[in-house]
Design a protein around this motif. Sequence first.
Motif, short mmCIF file in Angstrom:
data_model
loop_
_atom_site.label_atom_id
_atom_site.label_comp_id
_atom_site.label_asym_id
_atom_site.label_seq_id
_atom_site.Cartn_x
_atom_site.Cartn_y
_atom_site.Cartn_z
N VAL A 289 3.96 15.11 -1.53
CA VAL A 289 3.72 15.08 -2.97
C VAL A 289 2.32 14.56 -3.29
CG1 VAL A 289 4.46 14.08 -5.17
CG2 VAL A 289 6.17 14.80 -3.49
N TYR A 290 1.89 13.51 -2.59
CA TYR A 290 0.57 12.92 -2.85
C TYR A 290 0.10 12.17 -1.62
CZ TYR A 290 -3.23 10.39 -5.09
OH TYR A 290 -4.47 9.90 -5.42
N GLY A 291 -1.19 12.32 -1.31
CA GLY A 291 -1.77 11.60 -0.18
C GLY A 291 -1.98 12.54 1.01
N PRO A 292 -2.21 11.93 2.18
CA PRO A 292 -2.20 10.49 2.44
C PRO A 292 -3.49 9.82 1.93
CG PRO A 292 -2.81 11.66 4.42
CD PRO A 292 -2.46 12.72 3.40
N VAL A 293 -3.37 8.52 1.61
CA VAL A 293 -4.51 7.76 1.13
C VAL A 293 -4.65 6.49 1.97
CG1 VAL A 293 -4.29 8.65 -1.21
CG2 VAL A 293 -3.11 6.52 -0.60
N PRO A 294 -5.88 6.02 2.18
CA PRO A 294 -6.07 4.76 2.92
C PRO A 294 -5.58 3.58 2.10
CG PRO A 294 -8.16 5.53 2.03
CD PRO A 294 -7.16 6.62 1.78
N VAL A 295 -4.98 2.63 2.77
CA VAL A 295 -4.50 1.41 2.11
C VAL A 295 -4.93 0.20 2.91
CG1 VAL A 295 -2.50 2.49 0.99
CG2 VAL A 295 -2.26 1.58 3.31
N ARG A 296 -4.75 -0.95 2.30
CA ARG A 296 -5.16 -2.23 2.89
C ARG A 296 -3.94 -3.13 2.87
NH1 ARG A 296 -7.66 -6.88 0.36
NH2 ARG A 296 -9.26 -7.85 1.65
N LYS B 101 -2.97 4.25 -9.74
CA LYS B 101 -2.56 4.92 -10.99
C LYS B 101 -1.67 6.12 -10.70
CE LYS B 101 -6.67 3.68 -13.70
NZ LYS B 101 -7.90 4.21 -14.34
N LYS B 102 -2.01 6.89 -9.66
CA LYS B 102 -1.20 8.05 -9.31
C LYS B 102 0.17 7.62 -8.83
CE LYS B 102 -0.91 12.54 -8.91
NZ LYS B 102 -1.04 13.43 -10.10
N TYR B 103 0.23 6.56 -8.01
CA TYR B 103 1.53 6.05 -7.56
C TYR B 103 2.36 5.58 -8.76
CZ TYR B 103 1.21 6.12 -2.45
OH TYR B 103 1.18 6.52 -1.13
N TRP B 104 1.69 4.96 -9.72
CA TRP B 104 2.38 4.49 -10.93
C TRP B 104 3.02 5.66 -11.67
CZ3 TRP B 104 3.49 -0.29 -12.82
CH2 TRP B 104 3.95 -0.36 -14.14
N SER B 105 2.32 6.78 -11.71
CA SER B 105 2.83 7.95 -12.45
C SER B 105 3.92 8.68 -11.68
CB SER B 105 1.69 8.91 -12.77
OG SER B 105 1.24 9.58 -11.60
N SER C 146 -4.80 -7.95 3.10
CA SER C 146 -4.15 -8.58 1.96
C SER C 146 -3.26 -9.73 2.41
CB SER C 146 -3.30 -7.54 1.21
OG SER C 146 -2.12 -7.25 1.94
N HIS C 147 -2.56 -10.33 1.44
CA HIS C 147 -1.57 -11.35 1.75
C HIS C 147 -0.17 -10.72 1.78
CE1 HIS C 147 -4.82 -14.19 0.71
NE2 HIS C 147 -4.19 -15.00 1.53
N GLY C 148 -0.10 -9.45 2.11
CA GLY C 148 1.19 -8.78 2.26
C GLY C 148 1.35 -7.54 1.41
N CYS C 149 0.62 -7.47 0.31
CA CYS C 149 0.71 -6.30 -0.56
C CYS C 149 0.03 -5.09 0.06
CB CYS C 149 0.09 -6.60 -1.92
SG CYS C 149 1.11 -7.67 -2.96
N VAL C 150 0.36 -3.93 -0.47
CA VAL C 150 -0.29 -2.69 -0.07
C VAL C 150 -1.36 -2.38 -1.11
CG1 VAL C 150 0.01 -0.25 0.44
CG2 VAL C 150 1.81 -1.87 1.09
N ASN C 151 -2.60 -2.73 -0.78
CA ASN C 151 -3.73 -2.53 -1.68
C ASN C 151 -4.13 -1.06 -1.70
OD1 ASN C 151 -5.51 -5.58 -0.74
ND2 ASN C 151 -3.67 -5.31 -1.95
N MET C 152 -4.57 -0.60 -2.88
CA MET C 152 -4.99 0.78 -3.06
C MET C 152 -6.19 0.82 -3.98
SD MET C 152 -1.21 2.40 -3.85
CE MET C 152 -1.38 3.82 -2.79
N THR C 153 -6.88 1.96 -3.97
CA THR C 153 -7.93 2.16 -4.97
C THR C 153 -7.27 2.31 -6.33
OG1 THR C 153 -7.90 4.58 -4.82
CG2 THR C 153 -9.34 3.40 -3.27
N SER C 154 -8.06 2.12 -7.38
CA SER C 154 -7.52 2.27 -8.73
C SER C 154 -6.96 3.67 -8.96
CB SER C 154 -8.62 1.97 -9.76
OG SER C 154 -8.14 2.13 -11.07
N LYS C 155 -7.68 4.69 -8.48
CA LYS C 155 -7.22 6.06 -8.64
C LYS C 155 -5.85 6.28 -7.99
CE LYS C 155 -8.21 10.74 -7.00
NZ LYS C 155 -9.12 11.56 -6.14
#
Length: 231
Positions: A135-142, A210-214, A198-207
């Motif tokens: 559906v979306y990705g893959p995208v790099p995460v932190r 926002k897409k994950y939020w939608s 991070s301290h455990g979260c899955v960090n993402m770019t703003s873009k």
Amino acid sequence: MRDLGRRGAVALGVTGLVAPLTLALGAAPAQAASCTTQTGPYQRQVEKFLGRPVDGRQSAADCTAVRAFRNRHGITPNIGYAGPVTWGVMNLMNKQKAVGNKPNKDGRCPVDKGRIACVNLTLQLSWIQDGSRLVYGPVPVRTGRNGYETRTGLKKVYWRHIDHVSSIYHVPMPYSQFFDGGQAFHSVGVSMWNPPGSHGCVNMTSKDAKKYWSLLKKGDDVYVYGRKPGT
């Protein structure tokens, strides 16, 4: 992170400032204030990645290129040394690129759950799939640094807060979607390759956040697997 008191005591894992790697496999020369003249153990690999002449010998131009790369991704000390941390980030980028549009080629992320957000810690990649359809990705995460690892397993998005601020670290966590205690997808204003993680979260770019939020909603599945390099 929010106070999760009303949801019960939970160990919180929040944003930190990941290059996805803490590859402490060797020490770079202690010349943080100036460009190093020393040839690094990964000189040829780094030169090739940066499109430099591959001769295995440090030059002033090599150093400038490496420093620019490290500066872009917040890697310190900012010297032009072709060491394990620099090459570790570049090598991860190469592996992420090689995945292409088939992030679940190995079938590790479940395809029988409908819409699900997958997180591959080993490759520091995330994507959303519906069955076997991407559906979306893959995208790099932190993801989580050593000692604050993002926990693995099958989880669910249980709380979403678009303008969340951490009650522990007092930093913004826009587009937060919590899936395991205090661990959440959310955007950050640093490079996805910024060490140590991070301290455990899955960090993402703003873009991407926002897409994950939608695309995601409360109750959607999240599957985290693998192991982040350096943890």
